[in-house]
Design a protein around this motif. Structure first.
Motif, mmCIF file in Angstrom:
data_model
loop_
_atom_site.group_PDB
_atom_site.id
_atom_site.type_symbol
_atom_site.label_atom_id
_atom_site.label_comp_id
_atom_site.label_asym_id
_atom_site.label_seq_id
_atom_site.Cartn_x
_atom_site.Cartn_y
_atom_site.Cartn_z
ATOM 1 N N GLU A 86 0.831 -1.207 0.000
ATOM 2 C CA GLU A 86 0.000 0.000 0.000
ATOM 3 C C GLU A 86 0.866 1.257 0.000
ATOM 4 O O GLU A 86 0.554 2.242 -0.676
ATOM 5 N N LEU A 87 1.975 1.206 0.734
ATOM 6 C CA LEU A 87 2.871 2.362 0.808
ATOM 7 C C LEU A 87 3.659 2.564 -0.481
ATOM 8 O O LEU A 87 3.969 3.695 -0.853
ATOM 9 N N ASN A 88 3.991 1.456 -1.161
ATOM 10 C CA ASN A 88 4.769 1.567 -2.405
ATOM 11 C C ASN A 88 4.318 0.483 -3.380
ATOM 12 O O ASN A 88 4.988 -0.541 -3.549
ATOM 13 N N PRO A 89 3.188 0.691 -4.050
ATOM 14 C CA PRO A 89 2.635 -0.345 -4.937
ATOM 15 C C PRO A 89 3.464 -0.607 -6.186
ATOM 16 O O PRO A 89 3.232 -1.606 -6.873
ATOM 17 N N SER A 90 4.425 0.255 -6.487
ATOM 18 C CA SER A 90 5.243 0.063 -7.685
ATOM 19 C C SER A 90 6.559 -0.649 -7.392
ATOM 20 O O SER A 90 7.393 -0.797 -8.290
ATOM 21 N N ASN A 91 6.749 -1.116 -6.166
ATOM 22 C CA ASN A 91 7.975 -1.832 -5.819
ATOM 23 C C ASN A 91 7.801 -3.305 -6.185
ATOM 24 O O ASN A 91 7.117 -4.059 -5.495
ATOM 25 N N SER A 92 8.427 -3.718 -7.273
ATOM 26 C CA SER A 92 8.239 -5.084 -7.773
ATOM 27 C C SER A 92 8.824 -6.125 -6.832
ATOM 28 O O SER A 92 8.296 -7.237 -6.714
ATOM 29 N N GLN A 117 2.289 -9.424 -11.931
ATOM 30 C CA GLN A 117 2.206 -7.976 -11.760
ATOM 31 C C GLN A 117 3.596 -7.384 -11.535
ATOM 32 O O GLN A 117 3.946 -6.350 -12.113
ATOM 33 N N ALA A 118 4.395 -8.058 -10.709
ATOM 34 C CA ALA A 118 5.756 -7.582 -10.433
ATOM 35 C C ALA A 118 6.598 -7.578 -11.702
ATOM 36 O O ALA A 118 7.358 -6.635 -11.963
ATOM 37 N N LYS A 119 6.466 -8.625 -12.509
ATOM 38 C CA LYS A 119 7.212 -8.697 -13.774
ATOM 39 C C LYS A 119 6.771 -7.595 -14.732
ATOM 40 O O LYS A 119 7.577 -7.066 -15.501
ATOM 41 N N GLY A 120 5.487 -7.243 -14.682
ATOM 42 C CA GLY A 120 4.994 -6.166 -15.535
ATOM 43 C C GLY A 120 5.515 -4.806 -15.118
ATOM 44 O O GLY A 120 5.776 -3.939 -15.966
ATOM 45 N N ILE A 121 5.686 -4.613 -13.813
ATOM 46 C CA ILE A 121 6.215 -3.342 -13.314
ATOM 47 C C ILE A 121 7.671 -3.174 -13.722
ATOM 48 O O ILE A 121 8.103 -2.081 -14.103
ATOM 49 N N PHE A 129 12.528 -13.865 -9.663
ATOM 50 C CA PHE A 129 11.097 -13.838 -9.978
ATOM 51 C C PHE A 129 10.709 -15.127 -10.720
ATOM 52 O O PHE A 129 9.634 -15.683 -10.501
ATOM 53 N N HIS A 130 11.582 -15.600 -11.619
ATOM 54 C CA HIS A 130 11.317 -16.853 -12.332
ATOM 55 C C HIS A 130 11.359 -18.041 -11.368
ATOM 56 O O HIS A 130 10.558 -18.979 -11.488
ATOM 57 N N TRP A 131 12.287 -17.999 -10.441
ATOM 58 C CA TRP A 131 12.390 -19.032 -9.406
ATOM 59 C C TRP A 131 11.080 -19.089 -8.617
ATOM 60 O O TRP A 131 10.521 -20.165 -8.372
ATOM 61 N N GLN A 132 10.583 -17.911 -8.243
ATOM 62 C CA GLN A 132 9.340 -17.843 -7.476
ATOM 63 C C GLN A 132 8.169 -18.396 -8.293
ATOM 64 O O GLN A 132 7.305 -19.106 -7.768
ATOM 65 N N MET A 133 8.153 -18.087 -9.583
ATOM 66 C CA MET A 133 7.103 -18.618 -10.450
ATOM 67 C C MET A 133 7.230 -20.135 -10.580
ATOM 68 O O MET A 133 6.216 -20.853 -10.629
#
Length: 224
Positions: A86-92, A117-121, A129-133
């Motif tokens: 909420e404080l920083n919605p653009s932090n991927s 969403q994070a990958k899009g940002i 991020f791929h590991w998490q996916m």
């Protein structure tokens, strides 16, 4: 410590120390000095101090959420991550990191949405991020897609080879599973089935996930 000495009323030094102790707990950097629980306790104290000094700093809430996650305090972690977002919605990184507790409790589709969403940002997002996916898709038992996600990493880090081993075991690729786990164990000596279960028994509560993971680690050759 020097940052705190220079300005004890600024949050930045406390955030840095909180991250340091969180990594310490996760990777066992200073096991001779303090155990995992002690490291998490110290990290929590520094994160709480940072939040007290700067309640609008998303990174302070982010590191506190991470420590809640490692401590198995899933509901607190989810709430703290929501506050950070909420404080920083653009932090991927915060978005992607917030999927750990979601995956632990079985909210897999929400986790996948956040990773996307994070990958899009950040089109130039880090490999983890791929590991998490890969983990999220393993949770859905879509292990072919999970393997595809892992192979998108420009370089598979040693820690990610454990996830890769689990995915190969899921696919019935026993030889590849053993090869991947061998890379992980070489850099993480002392890993075992009992250690994995002890570490995640109270955290990984998604129905059936931990038992399935343990089964795949056995296929990959992790010792009891």
């Amino acid at each position: 410590l020097k940052a705190i000495e220079a300005d004890p009323n600024a949050q930045f030094g406390y955030i840095g120390l909180a991250w340091s102790y969180r990594f310490d707990a996760t990777f066992g950097w200073h096991e001779q000095e303090h155990n995992r629980d002690e490291a998490l306790k110290l990290g929590a104290e520094y994160a709480d101090k940072a939040i007290l000094l700067a309640p609008d700093d998303a990174e302070a809430h982010n590191v506190r959420a991470r420590i809640h996650t490692e401590a198995g305090e899933t509901e607190q972690a989810l709430a703290r991550f929501d506050q950070a977002i909420e404080l920083n919605p653009s932090n991927s990184n915060i978005l992607a990191g917030s999927t750990d507790p979601l995956l632990y409790v079985g909210r897999t589709d929400e986790a996948i949405d956040r990773i996307e969403q994070a990958k899009g940002i950040d089109p130039f997002h880090p490999d983890w991020f791929h590991w998490q996916m890969g983990w999220a898709l393993w949770e859905k038992n879509d292990c072919g897609a999970a393997l595809t996600a892992m192979r998108k990493m420009s370089r598979i880090q040693s820690g990610a080879y454990r996830m890769l081993a689990g995915i190969h075991a899921c696919l019935g690729n026993d030889r590849e599973a053993k090869e991947a786990l061998a890379v992980f164990v070489e850099n993480s000596p002392g890993e075992s089935i009992s250690k994995e279960r002890r570490e995640w028994d109270k955290i990984w509560t998604a129905p059936g996930s931990l038992d399935r993971w343990i089964e795949h680690m056995r296929i990959a050759g992790l010792p009891e």
